[in-house]
Design a protein around this motif. Structure first.
Motif, PDB file in Angstrom:
ATOM      1  N   TYR A  41      61.557  44.107  25.402  1.00  0.00           N
ATOM      2  CA  TYR A  41      60.353  43.326  25.089  1.00  0.00           C
ATOM      3  C   TYR A  41      59.775  42.768  26.377  1.00  0.00           C
ATOM      4  O   TYR A  41      60.455  42.739  27.404  1.00  0.00           O
ATOM      5  CB  TYR A  41      60.710  42.178  24.128  1.00  0.00           C
ATOM      6  CG  TYR A  41      61.876  41.342  24.601  1.00  0.00           C
ATOM      7  CD1 TYR A  41      61.677  40.204  25.347  1.00  0.00           C
ATOM      8  CD2 TYR A  41      63.188  41.717  24.318  1.00  0.00           C
ATOM      9  CE1 TYR A  41      62.743  39.437  25.791  1.00  0.00           C
ATOM     10  CE2 TYR A  41      64.264  40.965  24.759  1.00  0.00           C
ATOM     11  CZ  TYR A  41      64.034  39.829  25.499  1.00  0.00           C
ATOM     12  OH  TYR A  41      65.102  39.093  25.951  1.00  0.00           O
ATOM     13  N   LEU A  44      58.628  36.613  28.557  1.00  0.00           N
ATOM     14  CA  LEU A  44      57.657  35.581  28.194  1.00  0.00           C
ATOM     15  C   LEU A  44      57.011  34.966  29.427  1.00  0.00           C
ATOM     16  O   LEU A  44      55.848  34.604  29.404  1.00  0.00           O
ATOM     17  CB  LEU A  44      58.338  34.479  27.378  1.00  0.00           C
ATOM     18  CG  LEU A  44      58.634  34.792  25.916  1.00  0.00           C
ATOM     19  CD1 LEU A  44      59.330  33.616  25.257  1.00  0.00           C
ATOM     20  CD2 LEU A  44      57.334  35.128  25.178  1.00  0.00           C
ATOM     21  N   SER A  45      57.779  34.868  30.512  1.00  0.00           N
ATOM     22  CA  SER A  45      57.285  34.119  31.668  1.00  0.00           C
ATOM     23  C   SER A  45      57.070  34.952  32.923  1.00  0.00           C
ATOM     24  O   SER A  45      56.416  34.509  33.848  1.00  0.00           O
ATOM     25  CB  SER A  45      58.267  32.989  31.982  1.00  0.00           C
ATOM     26  OG  SER A  45      59.583  33.514  32.081  1.00  0.00           O
ATOM     27  N   LEU A  46      57.622  36.148  32.938  1.00  0.00           N
ATOM     28  CA  LEU A  46      57.556  36.928  34.174  1.00  0.00           C
ATOM     29  C   LEU A  46      56.942  38.308  33.937  1.00  0.00           C
ATOM     30  O   LEU A  46      57.005  38.840  32.825  1.00  0.00           O
ATOM     31  CB  LEU A  46      58.964  37.100  34.750  1.00  0.00           C
ATOM     32  CG  LEU A  46      59.679  35.830  35.205  1.00  0.00           C
ATOM     33  CD1 LEU A  46      61.152  36.098  35.442  1.00  0.00           C
ATOM     34  CD2 LEU A  46      59.019  35.285  36.457  1.00  0.00           C
ATOM     35  N   GLU A  50      62.140  42.885  29.600  1.00  0.00           N
ATOM     36  CA  GLU A  50      63.481  42.378  29.413  1.00  0.00           C
ATOM     37  C   GLU A  50      64.180  43.209  28.344  1.00  0.00           C
ATOM     38  O   GLU A  50      63.545  43.683  27.397  1.00  0.00           O
ATOM     39  CB  GLU A  50      63.441  40.900  29.017  1.00  0.00           C
ATOM     40  CG  GLU A  50      64.497  40.090  29.760  1.00  0.00           C
ATOM     41  CD  GLU A  50      64.231  38.597  29.652  1.00  0.00           C
ATOM     42  OE1 GLU A  50      63.700  38.037  30.622  1.00  0.00           O
ATOM     43  OE2 GLU A  50      64.552  38.003  28.622  1.00  0.00           O
TER      44      GLU A  50
ATOM     45  N   PHE B  71      65.576  30.354  27.437  1.00  0.00           N
ATOM     46  CA  PHE B  71      64.290  30.616  28.082  1.00  0.00           C
ATOM     47  C   PHE B  71      64.105  29.874  29.401  1.00  0.00           C
ATOM     48  O   PHE B  71      63.041  29.920  29.995  1.00  0.00           O
ATOM     49  CB  PHE B  71      63.134  30.247  27.138  1.00  0.00           C
ATOM     50  CG  PHE B  71      63.152  31.017  25.862  1.00  0.00           C
ATOM     51  CD1 PHE B  71      62.772  32.353  25.844  1.00  0.00           C
ATOM     52  CD2 PHE B  71      63.557  30.421  24.681  1.00  0.00           C
ATOM     53  CE1 PHE B  71      62.787  33.075  24.664  1.00  0.00           C
ATOM     54  CE2 PHE B  71      63.571  31.139  23.499  1.00  0.00           C
ATOM     55  CZ  PHE B  71      63.192  32.470  23.488  1.00  0.00           C
ATOM     56  N   ASP B  76      67.473  31.974  34.098  1.00  0.00           N
ATOM     57  CA  ASP B  76      66.897  33.190  34.654  1.00  0.00           C
ATOM     58  C   ASP B  76      67.326  33.399  36.094  1.00  0.00           C
ATOM     59  O   ASP B  76      67.809  34.463  36.473  1.00  0.00           O
ATOM     60  CB  ASP B  76      65.372  33.105  34.593  1.00  0.00           C
ATOM     61  CG  ASP B  76      64.803  34.097  33.605  1.00  0.00           C
ATOM     62  OD1 ASP B  76      65.567  34.572  32.753  1.00  0.00           O
ATOM     63  OD2 ASP B  76      63.607  34.382  33.688  1.00  0.00           O
TER      64      ASP B  76
END
Lengths: 154, 154
Positions: A41, A44-46, A50, B71, B76
């Motif tokens: 998927y 969300l942030s980068l 993933e 998240f 990360d």
DNA sequence: TGGTATAACATGGTATTTTATGGGATTCAA
DNA sequence: TTGAATCCCATAAAATACCATGTTATACCA
């Protein structure tokens, strides 16, 4: 039979015109031994893709249920974003998966992709972007080293 | 069945043109008995390779999961840095592992390597570098000896 | 205790297998 | 029927397993 399953290492593979990439053989070994599948998927942030095992997303679903309210906007948003985006990716007899246009575009990947192990998860990056990101992380973590230590020792 | 598993001793082995090195036999015995594998990665702060058992990294993965959010940027960063660098190393029937270019370069190892036991972990050094580092550590410990003693006796 | 037989080990070399990757054929669906 | 997805084959390179040898360490016995 091994006891531990971790996505590790950083490997660079080519993406051909059809969007096919070899999944690193270590990753394939995990999928085969656990008789499961890979799920990918958009991060969300980068700007990267993933991936993880189906089991991991299942655990995430449970965690979201437990930590947010059934009717909450948070739960709605999270589940939409994640599960609306995620997709199973099975590899063929030569070990390749076929990434979708959507994913490739999000990660700005054209002809080369970098797989970065993250333990329970992994990421797929455009090589140049990953290089920059790795440098950024190293600076960040070295600066905050006490934090790393604190986590380890607890 | 033994109860204690520690990487100990200092062993010098040759590295051939392919990057193959014999893993010290004591280390191999541990890996075999625990039915696990060795994982190696670049030390974050020193010019050497660090190694441990897969279990150790698995525990770390769990700790990170438990202490940071799915998240979160911290999770990360940490997982990228640690697992992106780490790699499984299985040894062949003669007891050798094949170290990667990346690791050898980081530790400035060419044709000889020193294995240094560290208990749950071990390190692999360029012999000259290790000699210097050992002297440094000895000086350091002698300087702080009173503190060390105080801790022991209290 | 000293000496010898035996086993384990490190290490160089070679053979075999796995892996990545390009290209083409076949199948499926719109 | 056309485009896309899946499968299959071929090949080169890299990783891995295997074999052979000299050396060291260990076990055994006089």
């Amino acid at each position: 039979m091994r006891k531990v399953f971790l996505f590790m290492d950083t490997v660079i593979n080519k993406v051909d015109a059809k969007g096919r990439v070899s999944l690193p053989s270590d990753y394939r070994a995990i999928v085969k031994e656990l008789e499961t599948e890979i799920v990918c998927y958009r991060s969300l942030s980068l700007p990267c893709i993933e991936g993880c095992l189906e089991e991991t997303l299942d655990k995430l679903a449970t965690d979201i249920e437990d930590s947010t309210d059934f009717f909450s906007e948070t739960q709605d948003n999270l589940t939409n974003l994640i599960f609306g985006d995620a997709k199973r990716f099975t590899f063929d007899s030569t070990g390749r998966i076929m990434l979708s246009e959507k994913l490739l575009k999000h990660a700005q990947i054209t002809d080369t992709a970098v797989f970065v192990g993250k333990g329970r998860k992994f990421q797929i990056w455009n090589p140049q972007n990953w290089q920059k990101e790795e440098e950024r992380i190293r600076r960040e973590v070295l600066k905050n080293r006490p934090v790393l230590k604190k986590n380890k020792e607890e």
